[in-house]
Enzyme design. Structure first.
Site, PDB file in Angstrom:
ATOM      1  CE  LYS A  12      -3.803  -2.308   2.460  1.00  0.00           C
ATOM      2  NZ  LYS A  12      -4.718  -2.227   3.632  1.00  0.00           N
ATOM      3  CE1 TYR A  52      -9.213  -3.042   0.672  1.00  0.00           C
ATOM      4  CE2 TYR A  52      -8.567  -0.922  -0.247  1.00  0.00           C
ATOM      5  CZ  TYR A  52      -8.253  -2.087   0.435  1.00  0.00           C
ATOM      6  OH  TYR A  52      -6.962  -2.290   0.883  1.00  0.00           O
ATOM      7  CG  ASN A 115      -3.348  -2.683   6.999  1.00  0.00           C
ATOM      8  OD1 ASN A 115      -3.155  -2.218   5.866  1.00  0.00           O
ATOM      9  ND2 ASN A 115      -4.467  -3.287   7.345  1.00  0.00           N
ATOM     10  CG  HIS A 118      -5.081  -6.037  -0.426  1.00  0.00           C
ATOM     11  ND1 HIS A 118      -6.295  -6.017   0.212  1.00  0.00           N
ATOM     12  CD2 HIS A 118      -5.213  -6.932  -1.442  1.00  0.00           C
ATOM     13  CE1 HIS A 118      -7.129  -6.848  -0.395  1.00  0.00           C
ATOM     14  NE2 HIS A 118      -6.503  -7.411  -1.407  1.00  0.00           N
ATOM     15  CD  GLU A 130      -8.671  -8.906  -3.573  1.00  0.00           C
ATOM     16  OE1 GLU A 130      -9.428  -8.464  -2.697  1.00  0.00           O
ATOM     17  OE2 GLU A 130      -7.526  -9.370  -3.313  1.00  0.00           O
TER      18      GLU A 130
HETATM   19  P1  DAT Z   1      -7.689  -6.956   5.484  1.00  0.00           P
HETATM   20  O1  DAT Z   1      -6.875  -5.872   4.813  1.00  0.00           O
HETATM   21  O2  DAT Z   1      -6.948  -7.590   6.633  1.00  0.00           O
HETATM   22  O3  DAT Z   1      -8.224  -7.963   4.505  1.00  0.00           O
HETATM   23  P2  DAT Z   1     -10.375  -5.828   5.543  1.00  0.00           P
HETATM   24  O4  DAT Z   1     -10.556  -6.414   4.184  1.00  0.00           O
HETATM   25  O5  DAT Z   1     -11.415  -6.117   6.573  1.00  0.00           O
HETATM   26  O6  DAT Z   1      -8.952  -6.246   6.170  1.00  0.00           O
HETATM   27  O7  DAT Z   1     -10.245  -4.238   5.437  1.00  0.00           O
HETATM   28  C1  DAT Z   1      -9.535  -3.647   4.367  1.00  0.00           C
HETATM   29  C2  DAT Z   1      -8.740  -2.496   4.922  1.00  0.00           C
HETATM   30  O8  DAT Z   1      -9.615  -1.523   5.475  1.00  0.00           O
HETATM   31  C3  DAT Z   1      -7.797  -2.868   6.061  1.00  0.00           C
HETATM   32  O9  DAT Z   1      -6.580  -3.367   5.570  1.00  0.00           O
HETATM   33  C4  DAT Z   1      -7.645  -1.568   6.792  1.00  0.00           C
HETATM   34  C5  DAT Z   1      -9.008  -0.928   6.625  1.00  0.00           C
HETATM   35  N1  DAT Z   1      -9.860  -1.208   7.782  1.00  0.00           N
HETATM   36  C6  DAT Z   1     -10.433  -2.384   8.124  1.00  0.00           C
HETATM   37  N2  DAT Z   1     -11.158  -2.301   9.249  1.00  0.00           N
HETATM   38  C7  DAT Z   1     -11.053  -1.002   9.637  1.00  0.00           C
HETATM   39  C8  DAT Z   1     -11.564  -0.253  10.743  1.00  0.00           C
HETATM   40  N3  DAT Z   1     -12.360  -0.810  11.665  1.00  0.00           N
HETATM   41  N4  DAT Z   1     -11.210   1.065  10.831  1.00  0.00           N
HETATM   42  C9  DAT Z   1     -10.426   1.645   9.895  1.00  0.00           C
HETATM   43  N5  DAT Z   1      -9.919   0.991   8.834  1.00  0.00           N
HETATM   44  C10 DAT Z   1     -10.223  -0.312   8.701  1.00  0.00           C
HETATM   45 MG    MG Z   2      -9.669  -7.843   3.044  1.00  0.00          MG
END
Ligand code: DAT
Ligand code: MG
Length: 153
Positions: A12, A52, A115, A118, A130
């Site tokens: 990212k 997303y 973080n 991805h 994806e």
């Molecule tokens: P991951 O990236 O572990 O697959 P995800 O698909 O649930 O997690 O979410 C995509 C991204 O969105 C994640 O990397 C960071 C952001 N994100 C997820 N949950 C969040 C939250 N509660 N508050 C802020 N950002 C969040």
């Molecule tokens: Mg995810």
């Protein structure tokens, strides 16, 4: 052989700015996964929203789209045994603060919205969707790593 999979991974904008592309690539290379596609690019708004789409109802969605389009990303496809689950396990948890030391997010990040990486989730079809969203078929390169016979029994 039937357990060989492909998964989509992206460093990212925070990871790119912090100079962590090489570190992330090294971890997957060292593990024995095979890089089959890679592209340095900047996502536009539509691409980010489609990537997303599952999270479009979340309160953090607009911030997430803004962040992921804010700078360059390094998009990749990695192939290997159980690649989707193995990459998720190497990444750690969504929140770096809850990710164990030794995981990518646990070693390289500290805050949920930054973080570093991805990786496709393990829902059936996620990785394929994806990969298709980021790469044309001809950008996925079929080849054998010359250590494959030492990585696989
Ligand atoms: P991951 O990236 O572990 O697959 P995800 O698909 O649930 O997690 O979410 C995509 C991204 O969105 C994640 O990397 C960071 C952001 N994100 C997820 N949950 C969040 C939250 N509660 N508050 C802020 N950002 C969040
Ligand atoms: Mg995810």
């Amino acid at each position: 052989m039937s357990d060989r999979e492909r998964t989509f991974v992206m460093v990212k904008p925070d990871g790119v700015h912090r100079g962590l592309i090489g570190e992330v690539v090294s971890r997957f290379e060292d593990r024995g996964l095979k890089l089959v596609a890679g592209k340095f690019m900047q996502l536009d708004d539509d691409h980010a929203r489609e990537h997303y789409a599952d999270l479009s109802d979340e309160p953090f969605f607009e911030d997430l789209v803004e962040f992921i389009t804010s700078g360059p990303v390094f998009a990749m496809v990695w192939e290997g045994k159980d690649a989707v689950a193995q990459v998720r396990s190497m990444m750690g948890e969504t929140d770096p603060a809850e990710s164990p030391p030794g995981s990518i997010r646990g070693d390289l990040g500290i805050d949920l919205g930054r973080n570093v990486i991805h990786g496709s989730d393990t829902e059936p079809g996620s990785a394929e969707r994806e990969i298709d969203l980021f790469f044309d078929d001809e950008e996925l390169i079929d080849y054998e790593r010359n250590d494959e016979t030492w990585l696989y029994e």
